[in-house]
Write a protein that holds these residues in place. Sequence first.
Motif, PDB file in Angstrom:
ATOM      1  N   HIS A  90       0.809  -1.227   0.000  1.00  0.00           N
ATOM      2  CA  HIS A  90       0.000   0.000   0.000  1.00  0.00           C
ATOM      3  C   HIS A  90       0.838   1.271   0.000  1.00  0.00           C
ATOM      4  CE1 HIS A  90      -3.592  -2.387   0.481  1.00  0.00           C
ATOM      5  NE2 HIS A  90      -3.118  -2.946   1.574  1.00  0.00           N
ATOM      6  N   VAL A  91       2.027   1.190  -0.558  1.00  0.00           N
ATOM      7  CA  VAL A  91       2.891   2.376  -0.631  1.00  0.00           C
ATOM      8  C   VAL A  91       2.230   3.484  -1.427  1.00  0.00           C
ATOM      9  CG1 VAL A  91       5.093   3.236  -1.515  1.00  0.00           C
ATOM     10  CG2 VAL A  91       5.012   1.050  -0.307  1.00  0.00           C
ATOM     11  N   GLU A  92       1.465   3.101  -2.434  1.00  0.00           N
ATOM     12  CA  GLU A  92       0.816   4.116  -3.283  1.00  0.00           C
ATOM     13  C   GLU A  92      -0.239   4.918  -2.534  1.00  0.00           C
ATOM     14  OE1 GLU A  92      -1.460   0.224  -3.815  1.00  0.00           O
ATOM     15  OE2 GLU A  92       0.638   0.891  -3.601  1.00  0.00           O
ATOM     16  N   HIS A  93      -0.678   4.423  -1.385  1.00  0.00           N
ATOM     17  CA  HIS A  93      -1.683   5.132  -0.602  1.00  0.00           C
ATOM     18  C   HIS A  93      -1.064   5.956   0.528  1.00  0.00           C
ATOM     19  CE1 HIS A  93      -4.894   2.952  -2.645  1.00  0.00           C
ATOM     20  NE2 HIS A  93      -4.265   1.813  -2.381  1.00  0.00           N
ATOM     21  N   PHE A  94       0.254   5.949   0.654  1.00  0.00           N
ATOM     22  CA  PHE A  94       0.909   6.716   1.712  1.00  0.00           C
ATOM     23  C   PHE A  94       0.646   8.211   1.523  1.00  0.00           C
ATOM     24  CE2 PHE A  94       4.553   3.770   3.334  1.00  0.00           C
ATOM     25  CZ  PHE A  94       3.607   2.804   3.627  1.00  0.00           C
ATOM     26  N   GLY A  95       0.478   8.917   2.663  1.00  0.00           N
ATOM     27  CA  GLY A  95       0.346  10.367   2.628  1.00  0.00           C
ATOM     28  C   GLY A  95       1.703  11.037   2.475  1.00  0.00           C
ATOM     29  N   GLU A  96       1.696  12.344   2.483  1.00  0.00           N
ATOM     30  CA  GLU A  96       2.938  13.103   2.265  1.00  0.00           C
ATOM     31  C   GLU A  96       3.966  12.820   3.356  1.00  0.00           C
ATOM     32  OE1 GLU A  96       4.404  17.775   1.819  1.00  0.00           O
ATOM     33  OE2 GLU A  96       2.269  17.261   1.650  1.00  0.00           O
ATOM     34  N   GLU A  97       3.523  12.827   4.628  1.00  0.00           N
ATOM     35  CA  GLU A  97       4.436  12.568   5.737  1.00  0.00           C
ATOM     36  C   GLU A  97       4.984  11.136   5.680  1.00  0.00           C
ATOM     37  OE1 GLU A  97       5.687  14.563   8.126  1.00  0.00           O
ATOM     38  OE2 GLU A  97       4.770  16.215   7.034  1.00  0.00           O
ATOM     39  N   GLN A  99       5.286   9.256   3.005  1.00  0.00           N
ATOM     40  CA  GLN A  99       6.219   9.159   1.876  1.00  0.00           C
ATOM     41  C   GLN A  99       7.582   9.726   2.253  1.00  0.00           C
ATOM     42  OE1 GLN A  99       6.041   7.751  -0.990  1.00  0.00           O
ATOM     43  NE2 GLN A  99       3.877   7.375  -1.400  1.00  0.00           N
ATOM     44  N   LYS A 100       7.567  10.820   2.984  1.00  0.00           N
ATOM     45  CA  LYS A 100       8.827  11.436   3.418  1.00  0.00           C
ATOM     46  C   LYS A 100       9.588  10.487   4.344  1.00  0.00           C
ATOM     47  CE  LYS A 100      10.647  15.571   5.723  1.00  0.00           C
ATOM     48  NZ  LYS A 100      10.283  16.856   6.404  1.00  0.00           N
ATOM     49  N   ALA A 101       8.866   9.873   5.314  1.00  0.00           N
ATOM     50  CA  ALA A 101       9.506   8.927   6.234  1.00  0.00           C
ATOM     51  C   ALA A 101      10.028   7.706   5.482  1.00  0.00           C
ATOM     52  CB  ALA A 101       8.508   8.498   7.305  1.00  0.00           C
ATOM     53  N   LEU A 102       9.287   7.281   4.443  1.00  0.00           N
ATOM     54  CA  LEU A 102       9.725   6.136   3.641  1.00  0.00           C
ATOM     55  C   LEU A 102      11.028   6.445   2.908  1.00  0.00           C
ATOM     56  CD1 LEU A 102       9.254   3.333   2.424  1.00  0.00           C
ATOM     57  CD2 LEU A 102       7.835   4.426   0.663  1.00  0.00           C
ATOM     58  N   ARG A 103      11.132   7.637   2.346  1.00  0.00           N
ATOM     59  CA  ARG A 103      12.362   8.014   1.625  1.00  0.00           C
ATOM     60  C   ARG A 103      13.557   8.045   2.572  1.00  0.00           C
ATOM     61  NH1 ARG A 103       8.696  11.516  -1.123  1.00  0.00           N
ATOM     62  NH2 ARG A 103       9.149  13.226   0.319  1.00  0.00           N
ATOM     63  N   VAL A 104      13.331   8.525   3.810  1.00  0.00           N
ATOM     64  CA  VAL A 104      14.415   8.545   4.800  1.00  0.00           C
ATOM     65  C   VAL A 104      14.860   7.115   5.125  1.00  0.00           C
ATOM     66  CG1 VAL A 104      14.990   9.095   7.206  1.00  0.00           C
ATOM     67  CG2 VAL A 104      13.716  10.744   5.817  1.00  0.00           C
ATOM     68  N   ASP A 105      13.884   6.209   5.301  1.00  0.00           N
ATOM     69  CA  ASP A 105      14.214   4.812   5.601  1.00  0.00           C
ATOM     70  C   ASP A 105      14.974   4.153   4.457  1.00  0.00           C
ATOM     71  OD1 ASP A 105      13.163   4.775   8.133  1.00  0.00           O
ATOM     72  OD2 ASP A 105      11.220   3.944   7.550  1.00  0.00           O
ATOM     73  N   VAL A 106      14.559   4.425   3.220  1.00  0.00           N
ATOM     74  CA  VAL A 106      15.223   3.830   2.053  1.00  0.00           C
ATOM     75  C   VAL A 106      16.662   4.324   1.960  1.00  0.00           C
ATOM     76  CG1 VAL A 106      15.251   3.739  -0.467  1.00  0.00           C
ATOM     77  CG2 VAL A 106      13.096   3.426   0.765  1.00  0.00           C
ATOM     78  N   ASN A 107      16.864   5.623   2.156  1.00  0.00           N
ATOM     79  CA  ASN A 107      18.220   6.181   2.085  1.00  0.00           C
ATOM     80  C   ASN A 107      19.109   5.623   3.195  1.00  0.00           C
ATOM     81  OD1 ASN A 107      17.635   7.775  -0.151  1.00  0.00           O
ATOM     82  ND2 ASN A 107      16.974   9.518   1.089  1.00  0.00           N
ATOM     83  N   THR A 108      18.540   5.490   4.411  1.00  0.00           N
ATOM     84  CA  THR A 108      19.307   4.916   5.524  1.00  0.00           C
ATOM     85  C   THR A 108      19.649   3.462   5.234  1.00  0.00           C
ATOM     86  OG1 THR A 108      18.132   6.377   7.065  1.00  0.00           O
ATOM     87  CG2 THR A 108      19.323   4.505   8.007  1.00  0.00           C
ATOM     88  N   PHE A 109      18.690   2.737   4.651  1.00  0.00           N
ATOM     89  CA  PHE A 109      18.923   1.333   4.324  1.00  0.00           C
ATOM     90  C   PHE A 109      20.058   1.192   3.305  1.00  0.00           C
ATOM     91  CE2 PHE A 109      18.307  -2.303   1.553  1.00  0.00           C
ATOM     92  CZ  PHE A 109      18.196  -3.339   2.464  1.00  0.00           C
ATOM     93  N   LEU A 110      20.086   2.049   2.302  1.00  0.00           N
ATOM     94  CA  LEU A 110      21.122   1.962   1.264  1.00  0.00           C
ATOM     95  C   LEU A 110      22.508   2.229   1.854  1.00  0.00           C
ATOM     96  CD1 LEU A 110      19.254   3.730  -1.674  1.00  0.00           C
ATOM     97  CD2 LEU A 110      19.801   1.292  -1.474  1.00  0.00           C
ATOM     98  N   GLU A 111      22.563   3.074   2.884  1.00  0.00           N
ATOM     99  CA  GLU A 111      23.843   3.321   3.544  1.00  0.00           C
ATOM    100  C   GLU A 111      24.256   2.119   4.398  1.00  0.00           C
ATOM    101  OE1 GLU A 111      23.419   6.854   5.835  1.00  0.00           O
ATOM    102  OE2 GLU A 111      23.002   8.153   4.106  1.00  0.00           O
ATOM    103  N   TYR A 112      23.265   1.454   4.982  1.00  0.00           N
ATOM    104  CA  TYR A 112      23.520   0.319   5.874  1.00  0.00           C
ATOM    105  C   TYR A 112      23.817  -0.963   5.097  1.00  0.00           C
ATOM    106  CZ  TYR A 112      22.255  -3.386   9.261  1.00  0.00           C
ATOM    107  OH  TYR A 112      22.238  -4.501  10.053  1.00  0.00           O
TER     108      TYR A 112
END
Length: 444
Positions: A90-97, A99-112
């Motif tokens: 249900h990522v397509e139904h995420f709100g703005e906040e 989506q922002k938290a998801l992008r932070v998690d993805v970027n942190t994951f790529l570093e880890y």
Amino acid sequence: SLINSVCHTCFKRQEKLHRCGQCKFAHYCDRTCQKDAWLNHKNECSAIKRYAKVPNENIRLAARIMWRVEREGTGLTEGCLVSVDDLQNHVEHFGEEEQKALRVDVNTFLEYWPPQNQQFSTQYISHIFGVINCNGFTLSDQRGLQAVGVGVFPNLGLVNHDCWPNCTVIFNNGNHEAVKSMFHTQMRWVSHPVRKLLGRHLSVITHSAFLKLKELKKKFKSQELMECQLRSLPEGLKDDLFLGVKDDPKPSQEVVKEMIQLSKDTLEKIDKARSEGLYHEVVKLCRECLQKQEPVFADTNLYTLRMLSIVSEVLSYLQAFEEAADYAKRMVDGYMKLYHHNNAQLGMAVMRAGLTNWHAGNIEVGHGMICKAYAILLVTHGPSHPITKDLEAIRLQTEMELRMFRQNEFMYYKMREAALSNQPMQVMAEPSREPAPALFHKKQ
């Protein structure tokens, strides 16, 4: 943090745990637990060491899922009915906040994520985080008392939600999930419309605890994207029960609104006082709030139950058991009207109230509550769960004390007083049947 006080394999809480010498993060009971965890910890160990810090639980869980995908592929493994790839995100139904938290998690994951491992697309990584958000279950310590993390169990993603469920999900010893039927006796009943799946009744579980029903619907639409029609709630269990107010006299909407805001403000003050270790201040805030709530809220109101739960817990910690027992009894009375009689959370609440009454010296009330809690946890947790085993030992102890109490109440309290003060019991000797010695002698 509980992360440092529970074994990362069996989730047993211990004071002395062995720490992984490489990542300095994982803790284990002994070499047996460390060896059992090595398959899943091997990659995580080197990743944490390279990253030089420990990411949050969602990042670690996403990485563990993808290491398993890298190792075993995306197909179905033994015992699995559905793969992680097939779960909804249900990522397509995420709100703005979100989506922002998801992008932070993805970027942190790529570093880890280690560069030498299989590289996944950003879309797939987002899918995994969406799956964790929609299908994650809270993991508790071995006794089921405190949350220690989050896990994804694909099979449980197939189980529907129902506010009046016929199943409960218990995390068993940190290794696998156990779905135990709440209605496996001849008294079984199903309030949810029965549907067939592979010749069996469809199991339904609850994904909620204490939530206002309108907020419950909102939770499912925002987090799990499932419509909660609340059809299967028993007659009379409505929104006004969870946020119930007095009937005679019935307070105005303005008064209720003010009391709700006062309760929220008090809870914030309580959280602050608890974090600073000011437990007497917590008790004072709870007493004042409960006194103000008394003419407005009903005994099933969530804000009242929350206050009762906090004050009974803190008073027990301060060893003011008699006062704590009164608050615990009121809390259980409210819970009984909200929960089904075979509900895991109700069982835990009754257990707490029973232990409090036992420590307060109310052996008859305490033993009755402990027996009731034991009967509930036998169904919801099963006889092999650590907390059920602990409760069985307590039940036997209180049963023995109750027999002693009924045989000789005076002797029971003397023995209890001596045990609490850690002193030998002092009682007067029983009258002797021997004739009393002559104290006076006749003058010759």
